[in-house]
Design a protein around this motif. Structure first.
Motif: not given
Length: 320
Positions: A2-3, A20-22, A24
């Motif tokens: 997660e960034e 901020k979720k990436k 999947t």
């Protein structure tokens, strides 16, 4: 992973925002799958509906003009003048409008009520209802060309119709080449027009609760009262939908004219004329796509508000 997104405030300080979720791999595949399902229908809609209709709209206001430099298109209302002249004078369009309304009236006032009655008796499981249901629905499965050939040869020279007339001592005349040709086409639509409605109405009737019908029997309802006061109100949403959808195509109502009469003997309808003007495949009609576009636009402008009003009336509160 997660960034953390950084946000700069007014005083210059930097604070870390919520993670901020990436996406999947599974989510990406899901989006790709949905896009692949929707992509083709959207492309078809844009090309074969939106583009075609916008092009037809533009063509309805255009005519061709030829000069020394070639062919040019110019803006004009000439197509619409031709349409209104054809509608309000004794021409092909006036006859086509009359025949179109005849086909629609037969479908609405004869085919639909008989379809409701036939679907009701199948729903009540009368003796031999399975055979009756199959025979009634069979014409919707058989190729329409085969049905047209069968119908034509029934009335042609050497067929059963001629034999019956000769047995009655009457003179034979092929009815599809007389002024009665339009009546023969209407009869064809009645004979082979029940199947689709019966399936839809039968499915709606099968969803009716048995408790409602049992209550009607206790109150002493006969079959006619049960049909009028219980069954029809319970399946009214289906009936009203059939009426609205059929009315949306009221100006495109037609029969097997191309295969039967080629539009001769005053049997043309609006949709047949549109086909002839758009394709030039009918020997008696010269190709004129600009005129055809104007006819189609006028039909849409007339039909659209009527359908909205009819929908408002049929889908009123308590009937929807």
């Amino acid at each position: 992973m997660e960034e953390l997104a950084e946000v700069k405030t007014e005083n210059g300080n930097i604070h870390e925002n919520k993670p901020k979720k990436k996406l999947t791999d599974a989510k990406k595949k899901e989006i790709l799958f949905i896009a692949s399902l929707l992509g083709i229908p959207i492309i078809f809609f844009l090309v074969f509906w939106l583009y075609v209709n916008l092009d037809s709209l533009a063509m309805s206001f255009q005519r061709e003009k030829y000069d020394l430099t070639g062919m040019h298109l110019y803006f004009t209302f000439e197509n619409f003048e031709m349409v209104f002249t054809g509608f309000f004078r004794d021409g092909d369009l006036l006859i086509a409008l009359r025949n179109t309304l005849l086909f629609y009236a037969v479908a609405l006032l004869i085919v639909l009520p008989i379809s409701i009655l036939m679907a009701y008796f199948v729903y009540k499981k009368i003796l031999g209802y399975k055979v009756f249901r199959t025979v009634t629905y069979l014409p919707t499965i058989i190729c329409s060309s085969a049905l047209v050939i069968l119908y034509k040869y029934t009335f042609m020279s050497g067929g059963p119709y001629e034999a019956i007339l000769h047995a009655l001592g009457k003179t034979y005349e092929y009815p599809l080449v007389t002024d009665n040709a339009i009546i023969m086409l209407l009869i064809y639509n009645v004979i082979f027009g029940f199947g689709g409605n019966m399936v839809v109405l039968g499915g709606a009737m099968n969803a009716i609760s048995e408790d409602v019908l049992e209550a009607g029997e206790i109150d002493g309802c006969n079959w006619f009262q049960e049909l009028i006061h219980l069954v029809i109100p319970m399946v009214w949403p289906t009936i009203s939908t059939i009426i609205v959808l059929s009315f949306a195509g009221i100006l495109s109502s037609t029969g097997p004219i191309l295969a039967m009469t080629q539009g001769e003997y005053n049997t043309q309808t609006l949709s047949f004329l549109l086909y002839g003007y758009a394709t030039g495949a009918v020997p008696t009609i010269s190709q004129d796509m600009y005129y055809a576009s104007a006819i189609g636009l006028v039909m849409t402008v007339i039909t659209f508000p009527i359908v909205l009003v009819l929908r408002k009336v049929l889908y009123r509160e308590g009937k929807e």
